[in-house]
Design a protein around this motif. Sequence first.
Motif, PDB file in Angstrom:
ATOM      1  N   LYS A   1       0.848  -1.187   0.000  1.00  0.00           N
ATOM      2  CA  LYS A   1       0.000   0.000   0.000  1.00  0.00           C
ATOM      3  C   LYS A   1       0.884   1.238   0.000  1.00  0.00           C
ATOM      4  CE  LYS A   1      -3.870  -2.185   2.264  1.00  0.00           C
ATOM      5  NZ  LYS A   1      -4.836  -2.140   3.347  1.00  0.00           N
ATOM      6  N   ILE A   2       0.735   2.059  -1.036  1.00  0.00           N
ATOM      7  CA  ILE A   2       1.498   3.295  -1.164  1.00  0.00           C
ATOM      8  C   ILE A   2       0.496   4.431  -1.269  1.00  0.00           C
ATOM      9  CG2 ILE A   2       3.174   4.550  -2.549  1.00  0.00           C
ATOM     10  CD1 ILE A   2       4.145   1.880  -3.619  1.00  0.00           C
ATOM     11  N   SER A   3       0.716   5.462  -0.492  1.00  0.00           N
ATOM     12  CA  SER A   3      -0.216   6.587  -0.535  1.00  0.00           C
ATOM     13  C   SER A   3      -0.019   7.375  -1.831  1.00  0.00           C
ATOM     14  CB  SER A   3      -0.011   7.493   0.673  1.00  0.00           C
ATOM     15  OG  SER A   3       1.176   8.229   0.536  1.00  0.00           O
ATOM     16  N   PRO A   4      -1.055   8.033  -2.309  1.00  0.00           N
ATOM     17  CA  PRO A   4      -0.950   8.819  -3.542  1.00  0.00           C
ATOM     18  C   PRO A   4       0.090   9.936  -3.447  1.00  0.00           C
ATOM     19  CG  PRO A   4      -3.244   8.506  -2.961  1.00  0.00           C
ATOM     20  CD  PRO A   4      -2.433   7.976  -1.826  1.00  0.00           C
ATOM     21  N   LYS A   5       0.298  10.480  -2.250  1.00  0.00           N
ATOM     22  CA  LYS A   5       1.291  11.544  -2.075  1.00  0.00           C
ATOM     23  C   LYS A   5       2.694  11.034  -2.382  1.00  0.00           C
ATOM     24  CE  LYS A   5      -1.379  14.015   1.383  1.00  0.00           C
ATOM     25  NZ  LYS A   5      -1.451  14.468   2.766  1.00  0.00           N
ATOM     26  N   ILE A   6       2.998   9.812  -1.972  1.00  0.00           N
ATOM     27  CA  ILE A   6       4.321   9.239  -2.228  1.00  0.00           C
ATOM     28  C   ILE A   6       4.513   9.000  -3.724  1.00  0.00           C
ATOM     29  CG2 ILE A   6       5.766   7.201  -1.855  1.00  0.00           C
ATOM     30  CD1 ILE A   6       4.602   7.035   0.957  1.00  0.00           C
TER      31      ILE A   6
END
Length: 55
Positions: A31-36
């Motif tokens: 899971k990677i946040s959209p900000k990253i």
Amino acid sequence: MPSSKKKKETVPVMSMAGLIRYYEEENEKVKISPKIVIGASLALTIIVIVITKLF
């Protein structure tokens, strides 16, 4: 009066088209946040622009 005709079986459209969904529960997703993702793509873009200007 009950109908003597057999009821037509309804087949989902996806099954008729050969598309089948398999629902499997996966607990090991990354899971990677959209900000990253946006930050990494901007950083990569800037690095490529800087390297192209230098050479």
